[in-house]
Each structure stands twice: as C-alpha cells, then as structure tokens.
Design a protein around this motif. Structure first.
Motif, PDB file in Angstrom:
ATOM      1  N   GLY A  67      72.906  93.273   4.655  1.00  0.00           N
ATOM      2  CA  GLY A  67      72.439  93.133   3.287  1.00  0.00           C
ATOM      3  C   GLY A  67      71.647  91.859   3.088  1.00  0.00           C
ATOM      4  N   ALA A  68      70.553  91.940   2.337  1.00  0.00           N
ATOM      5  CA  ALA A  68      69.733  90.767   2.090  1.00  0.00           C
ATOM      6  C   ALA A  68      69.109  90.849   0.713  1.00  0.00           C
ATOM      7  N   LEU A  69      68.993  89.692   0.069  1.00  0.00           N
ATOM      8  CA  LEU A  69      68.241  89.560  -1.170  1.00  0.00           C
ATOM      9  C   LEU A  69      66.908  88.907  -0.825  1.00  0.00           C
ATOM     10  N   LEU A  70      65.845  89.655  -0.951  1.00  0.00           N
ATOM     11  CA  LEU A  70      64.512  89.142  -0.677  1.00  0.00           C
ATOM     12  C   LEU A  70      63.925  88.602  -1.974  1.00  0.00           C
ATOM     13  N   ALA A  71      63.501  87.337  -1.962  1.00  0.00           N
ATOM     14  CA  ALA A  71      62.978  86.696  -3.166  1.00  0.00           C
ATOM     15  C   ALA A  71      61.527  86.290  -2.949  1.00  0.00           C
ATOM     16  N   ASN A  72      60.648  86.818  -3.766  1.00  0.00           N
ATOM     17  CA  ASN A  72      59.217  86.536  -3.687  1.00  0.00           C
ATOM     18  C   ASN A  72      58.933  85.216  -4.405  1.00  0.00           C
ATOM     19  N   LEU A  73      58.552  84.177  -3.652  1.00  0.00           N
ATOM     20  CA  LEU A  73      58.343  82.859  -4.231  1.00  0.00           C
ATOM     21  C   LEU A  73      57.071  82.764  -5.059  1.00  0.00           C
ATOM     22  N   ARG A  74      56.282  83.818  -5.083  1.00  0.00           N
ATOM     23  CA  ARG A  74      55.133  83.818  -6.006  1.00  0.00           C
ATOM     24  C   ARG A  74      55.582  83.958  -7.455  1.00  0.00           C
ATOM     25  N   PHE A  75      56.859  84.314  -7.638  1.00  0.00           N
ATOM     26  CA  PHE A  75      57.391  84.559  -8.972  1.00  0.00           C
ATOM     27  C   PHE A  75      58.568  83.628  -9.255  1.00  0.00           C
ATOM     28  N   ALA A  76      58.791  83.367 -10.532  1.00  0.00           N
ATOM     29  CA  ALA A  76      60.013  82.700 -11.000  1.00  0.00           C
ATOM     30  C   ALA A  76      60.814  83.730 -11.780  1.00  0.00           C
ATOM     31  N   PHE A  77      62.108  83.802 -11.512  1.00  0.00           N
ATOM     32  CA  PHE A  77      62.941  84.789 -12.193  1.00  0.00           C
ATOM     33  C   PHE A  77      64.207  84.139 -12.719  1.00  0.00           C
ATOM     34  N   GLU A 153      58.441  86.265 -13.931  1.00  0.00           N
ATOM     35  CA  GLU A 153      57.021  86.048 -14.184  1.00  0.00           C
ATOM     36  C   GLU A 153      56.347  85.420 -12.977  1.00  0.00           C
ATOM     37  N   ARG A 154      55.057  85.686 -12.856  1.00  0.00           N
ATOM     38  CA  ARG A 154      54.273  85.067 -11.782  1.00  0.00           C
ATOM     39  C   ARG A 154      54.203  83.565 -12.028  1.00  0.00           C
ATOM     40  N   LEU A 155      54.557  82.780 -10.999  1.00  0.00           N
ATOM     41  CA  LEU A 155      54.619  81.329 -11.133  1.00  0.00           C
ATOM     42  C   LEU A 155      53.288  80.703 -10.725  1.00  0.00           C
ATOM     43  N   ILE A 163      57.105  79.887 -18.811  1.00  0.00           N
ATOM     44  CA  ILE A 163      58.257  80.219 -17.974  1.00  0.00           C
ATOM     45  C   ILE A 163      59.412  79.272 -18.265  1.00  0.00           C
ATOM     46  N   GLU A 164      59.106  77.981 -18.401  1.00  0.00           N
ATOM     47  CA  GLU A 164      60.167  77.022 -18.720  1.00  0.00           C
ATOM     48  C   GLU A 164      60.783  77.321 -20.072  1.00  0.00           C
TER      49      GLU A 164
END
Length: 393
Positions: A67-77, A153-155, A163-164
C-alpha cells in the motif's frame, strides 16, 4: 485553541471496521515530483513530510510495499485528505483530472498514477475510485466540529495567498463562540502568516499569550479594567493563533497540548475572581455576600458545564455543541470566556463593572441549566432507541 488541536479525525462515511483496518495497514507515503513554491514558510516536500510524521506514516521507504499514498507535489492539499484516503484503499483524489493524492495497492495502479502525476496529465483510473476535489460533496470533521470541503489546489506562487487562506479557514472550528467565529479570523490569519514566515513556533505563541494572560489578571485585580481588557484581547487572539499556526504548519507537541489546554482550562475562574475583586478599587465594590454568591455561582457553573460536556462526549462520542442545530447556535453565546468578556465589556462601557460580573454569574448559571437539560434530553432520546448523531454529519 492549541498546537495539540492539530490531529484531524475525519468522521463521515468511514465505519469503525474500515477505520480499524486502515490503522492496522498503514501505507507508505511517496512524494512525486518537486515544487520550490513555499507555503506557510515551507516547501511542498517538507509539508508532506510533516503531515506523514504527524500521522505516523513512513515516508518513501519500501518501494515494493503493498500500500502506498502517492502525493503529487505540484499540488497542496488539506491534511484532512490523508486519513480520508488511508481508510479507502484504491481511491484517487484528482483536480481537473490530474491525480493529487492516491491510495494504491497494486504495482500497476502505482505505475499508472505516478506516470500521470509526472506528466501532469489526466489519469485513466481503471478500477480506482475517483474523488474530484472540485466536486461539491463535503466530509464531516469531528475534531473541528464542522462539515467541510477540504482543498486540493495547484501550488504556484500566484495561488499561495488563496491556498494559505483555505488552509487557515479549514483549521477553524465550525462550532465555536461568536468572537472566535466572527471577530478574530482576519486578525489571526495575519498573525499566523507572520509567525509562519518568521519561524515562530506555536509554543512560543502560547508562551507570549500565557504572560499576557497573567498580566491581564493582575490588571483586573487592581481595577485597571480597560488595560486588562486590551491585554486580554491580545491574549485571546493569540489563543486562536497558536492552534491555527500548529495546523497550518503541521507542528504539534505534547508540551503544547498540555500547556495551552491547561492555560485555557485554568485561567477563566481567576479572571472572574480578579474582576470581582477589582470592582472595589474601581469604586463599585460588591457586598461581601454578593461577592461570595457571584464567585460561587461562577466557579460551580464553570466546573459543572465542563463536566457535562465531558459526560456527553463519554456517553455519545461527540461534543454536546454539535448534536442539534440549537446546540451549535447556543455555543456562540454560552458562558465561556469570550462571550463572558463581551458581557463584562458592556458593563464597563456604562461604568458599572460590578453589574457586568453579576450578569456573567447569572448567565453562567443559565447556561448550566441549558447544558444539563440537553444532556438529559439526549439520554432520553438514546433510551428510546434512537441514535445520537450530529446534525452536521
């Protein structure tokens, strides 16, 4: 509010069996890509690392783990998405079709999601369940006592202020007093941003607030009510900032938890006692019997209300203030510190601080009666076989 308010317990459609299963099979967290754009004074990679550490999730590690959580660093969530997806293996969160966060359990799903993240393109979900971040559905966050729509959102630099703000707003309790809900937010947001960029920790904010709390108590005791109110106002704002700073910067500690909650729990009775005593040097002393009655009512009412709130949580697993709409609205004005300070301010405006403290004592006892009635009503409802659930769920 405190640094230890940070842990998010998302309660919505997650059943106890699913939650237990998720907690026993923690996935690894894998950052995908890179992003130099800072948010709350840290990079996307550092923010992800803190979120993973806060939930005890391993970062990267075994590339062959199931199991893995893949996190796209182009986005802030929003951090609330982590427990939500942990409880839902085989689910992907997207923004305009691009995967933002995904809980994958097979090598094929992992490869397909990572390829879409790296290409910054749409995902062919296959058998994965897709949650679109732009959809209108929300989730109920029990820790913050509100139904919310977590952001993703796209960071990019231009989007950082928005975003903040979304991150800060997401950290705000939905059910709280009227000052915290309506008066503090903009002030506290500005101070929270300043502290994050200056590297000031939540515990440092709590330390400053604690000193101001003591100074305000002394001012009240000597009848310097306007000075005490001004100092107390700054303390009350900082009391909001430390918790928001902790959640926005993903920092929390056991010390911060004990310290801030301890100050919050202990100081109100001392403020009321000092205010009542300060009426004498101010020129409007309470009689001996009046002083005793006011302090007895406020101490008893304060402790009893806390016990009722604790009993409701122990019996029904949620705060009394989120049971029905009435309870959430009553929380705006119930006899806690901030609403009580409004009453004291009103008394001081007409140069009768003694009237103010008597009014607070009366309101404290009235609030106690309301809480006691609501507890008994919930017990009756439960005995009739009906579930006690929040109107926000």
């Amino acid at each position: 509010m405190t640094a230890a308010d940070y842990p998010e317990r998302v309660v919505d459609a997650i059943g106890p069996d699913m939650a237990a299963s998720a907690s026993s099979h923690q996935p690894i967290v894998i950052p995908v890509g890179a992003n130099p754009t800072p948010i709350w004074g840290m990079t996307a990679a550092e923010r992800l690392r803190r979120m993973a550490a806060a939930r005890g999730l391993p970062l990267a590690g075994d590339a062959d783990a199931a199991g893995a959580l893949l996190a796209n660093l182009r986005f802030a969530f929003d951090p609330a998405w982590l427990p939500y997806l942990i409880a839902r293996p085989g689910t992907v969160l997207t923004r305009e079709g691009v995967p933002v966060l995904a809980h994958v359990t097979t090598p094929a799903d992992r490869a397909r999601v990572m390829a879409a993240m790296e290409a910054d393109g749409p995902l062919d979900p296959g058998t994965l369940a897709v949650i679109a971040a732009e959809a209108d559905e929300g989730i109920f966050n029990e820790a913050l006592r509100k139904r919310e729509k977590p952001f993703a959102e796209r960071l990019v630099p231009a989007a950082v202020p928005a975003i903040e703000r979304a991150s800060y707003t997401g950290a705000y309790k939905g059910v709280t007093d009227l000052l915290t809900k309506y008066l503090w937010p903009e002030w506290a947001l500005w101070i929270t941003r300043l502290c994050a960029r200056a590297g000031i920790s939540p515990n440092q904010v709590t330390a400053v607030g604690s000193v101001l709390c003591i100074i305000a108590t002394i001012a009240f005791w000597y009848g310097w009510f306007w000075s005490g109110l001004a100092i107390g106002l700054v303390f009350m704002v900082l009391d909001t900032v430390d918790g928001k700073l902790a959640r926005c910067t993903i920092t929390s500690s056991a010390l911060g938890n004990a310290w801030d909650h301890g100050v919050d729990l202990i100081h109100p009775p001392f403020w009321w006692w000092a205010w009542a005593a300060g009426c004498t040097p101010y020129g409007h002393p309470l009689s001996h019997d009046g002083f005793v009655a006011v302090i007895a009512a406020m101490l008893f009412g304060y402790v009893a209300q806390r016990l009722i709130e604790g009993a409701f949580i122990a019996r029904f697993g949620m705060h009394i203030h989120v049971w029905e709409r009435f309870d959430s609205r009553f929380r705006l004005v119930t006899a806690r510190r901030n609403p009580n300070m409004v009453i004291l301010f009103a008394g001081l405006v007409v140069t009768r601080p003694d009237w103010g403290i008597v009014a607070v004592a009366v309101w404290t006892m009235a609030s106690l009666v309301v809480h006691l009635v609501r507890l008994f009503q919930a017990m009756v409802v439960a005995r009739q076989g009906r579930r006690i659930v929040s109107w926000l769920a």
